[in-house]
Write an enzyme that holds these catalytic residues in place. Structure first.
Site, mmCIF file in Angstrom:
data_model
loop_
_atom_site.group_PDB
_atom_site.id
_atom_site.type_symbol
_atom_site.label_atom_id
_atom_site.label_comp_id
_atom_site.label_asym_id
_atom_site.label_seq_id
_atom_site.Cartn_x
_atom_site.Cartn_y
_atom_site.Cartn_z
ATOM 1 N N HIS A 64 73.160 37.651 24.175
ATOM 2 C CA HIS A 64 74.091 38.776 24.322
ATOM 3 C C HIS A 64 73.814 39.545 25.617
ATOM 4 O O HIS A 64 74.741 39.903 26.354
ATOM 5 C CB HIS A 64 73.939 39.696 23.104
ATOM 6 C CG HIS A 64 74.982 40.751 23.010
ATOM 7 N ND1 HIS A 64 74.920 41.774 22.079
ATOM 8 C CD2 HIS A 64 76.117 40.986 23.723
ATOM 9 C CE1 HIS A 64 75.966 42.561 22.222
ATOM 10 N NE2 HIS A 64 76.702 42.106 23.216
ATOM 11 N N GLU A 67 75.083 37.539 28.496
ATOM 12 C CA GLU A 67 76.549 37.604 28.595
ATOM 13 C C GLU A 67 76.983 38.835 29.388
ATOM 14 O O GLU A 67 77.884 38.763 30.227
ATOM 15 C CB GLU A 67 77.160 37.632 27.198
ATOM 16 C CG GLU A 67 78.672 37.755 27.161
ATOM 17 C CD GLU A 67 79.136 38.817 26.189
ATOM 18 O OE1 GLU A 67 79.848 39.746 26.612
ATOM 19 O OE2 GLU A 67 78.790 38.720 24.996
ATOM 20 N N HIS A 68 76.338 39.954 29.143
ATOM 21 C CA HIS A 68 76.635 41.176 29.900
ATOM 22 C C HIS A 68 76.146 41.064 31.341
ATOM 23 O O HIS A 68 76.851 41.452 32.286
ATOM 24 C CB HIS A 68 75.954 42.377 29.238
ATOM 25 C CG HIS A 68 76.665 42.904 28.037
ATOM 26 N ND1 HIS A 68 77.201 44.162 27.986
ATOM 27 C CD2 HIS A 68 76.919 42.344 26.827
ATOM 28 C CE1 HIS A 68 77.759 44.363 26.805
ATOM 29 N NE2 HIS A 68 77.585 43.276 26.076
ATOM 30 N N GLU A 142 71.462 46.469 31.267
ATOM 31 C CA GLU A 142 72.247 45.840 30.203
ATOM 32 C C GLU A 142 71.425 45.544 28.953
ATOM 33 O O GLU A 142 71.970 45.526 27.855
ATOM 34 C CB GLU A 142 72.878 44.528 30.722
ATOM 35 C CG GLU A 142 73.792 44.706 31.911
ATOM 36 C CD GLU A 142 74.981 45.604 31.604
ATOM 37 O OE1 GLU A 142 75.509 45.526 30.479
ATOM 38 O OE2 GLU A 142 75.377 46.376 32.489
ATOM 39 N N GLU A 164 74.670 49.279 21.874
ATOM 40 C CA GLU A 164 75.783 48.626 21.174
ATOM 41 C C GLU A 164 75.333 48.094 19.821
ATOM 42 O O GLU A 164 76.013 48.256 18.806
ATOM 43 C CB GLU A 164 76.320 47.483 22.039
ATOM 44 C CG GLU A 164 77.526 46.769 21.476
ATOM 45 C CD GLU A 164 78.024 45.648 22.384
ATOM 46 O OE1 GLU A 164 78.314 44.552 21.875
ATOM 47 O OE2 GLU A 164 78.106 45.881 23.613
#
Length: 409
Positions: A64, A67-68, A142, A164
Site C-alpha cells: 500500500h 502504491e502511494h 507516504e 488512512e
C-alpha cells in the site's frame, strides 16, 4: 493486429470474444517476460493497466505504501506529485491505483489518444523508475515517520497510509472483513494486512521498502492490459522501446500458497471500539465463513455466486429468512468473496448479541441440511443466473469504463 510488426512479442493465445465484441490476444514480451492481454474493439474509451503480484509477508503495509510512493515523482517526471497534476489537467475518464491483498494495479482510461499515451508514459515511468531510491522523504511522507512539534510534546507517528489505515481500522465492518481473512487464511498471504496495520506500519524499514519494490515491480512479474480502439502496433512498439526492452526476464514468479483445510470449525472472537455513550447490547457481528475451492474453477465460482443469491440475497431467500425469523440480529448480509485465490462465503448477522452464537450456527446448519434434503427453489436459481447474465450483458458500471471493469475482474 499485425503480429509480424511485433517481433519483440510472442503470441500465446488468440481468440474472438463475441460476448464483449472484442478480438483478444495474449502475448509475452520475449526479453522481459512481461505478460500482455489485448482486447481490441470499437470502444473509444481506451483502457491501460499495469498490475504486479505483490505478496506481503507481514502487516507493515509495504504494498500500500509503495502504491502511494511510486506516484510521487519519477525519472521523466520528477515533480513532487505528478498524480495530482494529472487529475487537474488530464482528459482521463479514470485515473487511480489500487492495492489488493495479493496484487497492486495502476489503471488509466481516456477517450483522447494523446492523453491516453501521456498517461501511459507517466504511470510506466512511475512504477519502473520511481524517485523512492533517491528520496527517502517520500517513504517518510507516504508511509510513516516520527513527529515532534514541541520538545515537551509526546512523540507521535504520522504518514499518509498510516493515518488512512487508522481510519479503516476504526470501522467495525472493515475490522470484521480483516478478521474473516485472518481467520480463514492464517498461513497464506491473505492472513496479513496488505494495506497495513497501524500497529505494525512503524516496523517497516526503508531498506525493506526498497527491496520489496525491486523484487515485485519488474516486468517479469507484471500483467499489462490494453482495451479499446487504438493503434495497438504503435503502442506495443513504444512499450518495448521505452520500457520493456531495458529489462531481462528474472524468471521470478511469486506464488500464492493454498491454505490447508482446518480439522474442525474454528471460532475467533475480536472486539472493536465504541464510544462511552454506546450500549454493548445488539452491537455484535456474528459471521459464519467457509472457503470454496479456488478462483481457477470458473464453473464452481459462478455456481456459488448464483447460490449466494438464491440462499441469501433473493426476495424471501430461505437462509436469510430463517435467520431473521429466529430474531438473530436486525439484518443478515452475505458476501461471496471471489476476488482472491481461494474464494469464500460469509454469512453475517448485524446488530446481534454474543449469546445468539449457538442459535446462529444451528439455524444455518439446519436450514442448509433441509435445503439439501428437500431441494432449492429453481425459480430462485434461474433468477440468479438471469440477474448475472443481465448485469454482464448490460455492462453498465456507472462512471467506470466497462473496459476497466473487464480488466480488473
Amino acid at each position: 493486429m499485425n503480429l509480424e510488426l511485433l517481433p519483440q512479442y510472442e503470441l500465446v493465445q488468440q481468440e474472438r470474444i463475441e460476448d464483449i465484441r472484442s478480438d483478444g490476444y495474449l502475448l509475452r514480451h520475449k526479453k522481459s517476460g512481461a505478460r500482455i492481454l489485448v482486447l481490441l474493439n470499437d470502444d473509444e474509451n481506451k483502457v491501460f493497466n499495469i498490475a504486479f503480484k505483490t505478496l506481503p509477508t507481514d502487516s507493515t503495509g509495504v504494498p500500500h505504501i509503495l502504491e502511494h510512493s511510486v506516484l510521487c515523482g519519477s525519472r521523466k517526471f520528477p515533480m513532487k506529485d505528478p498524480f495530482v497534476e494529472l487529475v487537474k489537467g488530464s482528459l482521463n475518464t479514470f485515473l487511480n491505483a489500487m492495492t489488493y491483498p495479493d496484487k497492486t494495479m495502476y489503471p488509466i482510461a481516456s477517450c483522447n489518444d494523446k492523453d491516453f499515451c501521456n498517461l501511459m508514459d507517466v504511470y510506466l515511468d512511475a512504477v519502473f523508475y520511481p524517485n523512492i531510491y533517491k528520496n527517502e522523504q517520500i517513504f517518510r511522507q507516504e508511509g510513516w515517520s516520527y513527529q515532534l512539534e514541541n520538545p515537551e510534546d509526546e512523540l507521535t507517528v504520522n504518514g499518509v497510509v498510516y493515518n488512512e489505515m487508522k481510519g479503516a481500522f476504526s470501522s467495525p465492518e472493515d475490522m470484521l472483513e480483516r478478521t474473516i481473512m485472518d481467520s480463514l487464511f492464517p498461513d497464506t498471504v491473505y492472513g496479513v494486512e496488505s494495506g497495513g496495520d497501524p500497529d505494525h506500519i512503524p516496523d517497516l524499514k526503508y531498506e525493506d521498502f526498497l527491496a520489496f519494490h525491486k523484487k515485485h515491480y519488474h516486468p517479469s512479474n507484471s500483467y499489462i492490459y490494453f482495451y479499446g480502439n487504438m493503434d495497438i502496433e504503435e503502442r506495443l512498439t513504444w512499450l518495448d522501446r521505452e520500457y520493456l526492452s531495458a529489462f531481462e526476464d528474472t524468471g521470478v514468479r511469486p506464488v500464492i500458497g493454498l491454505q490447508a483445510p482446518f480439522e474442525e470449525l474454528r471460532r475467533v472472537r475480536r472486539s472493536y471500539p465504541i464510544s462511552d455513550a454506546d450500549e454493548t447490547e445488539d452491537c455484535t457481528y456474528l459471521s459464519w465463513n467457509a472457503v470454496i475451492g479456488t478462483g481457477l474453477d470458473v464453473e464452481l465460482s459462478n455456481a456459488f455466486a448464483v447460490l449466494e443469491y438464491a440462499l441469501l440475497s433473493a426476495p424471501g431467500a430461505p437462509l436469510k429468512q430463517a435467520l431473521l425469523d429466529a430474531g438473530i440480529g436486525n439484518d443478515i448480509i452475505s458476501d461471496y468473496g471471489s476476488g482472491v485465490y481461494q474464494p469464500y462465503l460469509s454469512i453475517i448477522a448485524k446488530n446481534a448479541n454474543e449469546s445468539d452464537t449457538e442459535r446462529f450456527l444451528k439455524v444455518i446448519r439446519e436450514t442448509l441440511e433441509k435445503i439439501v434434503s428437500e431441494g432449492i427453489d429453481k425459480k430462485s436459481l434461474y433468477a440468479g443466473i438471469n440477474s448475472m447474465e443481465f448485469k454482464f450483458r448490460e455492462a453498465d458500471y456507472g462512471s467506470y469504463p466497462k473496459g476497466l471493469i473487464y480488466g480488473l475482474f
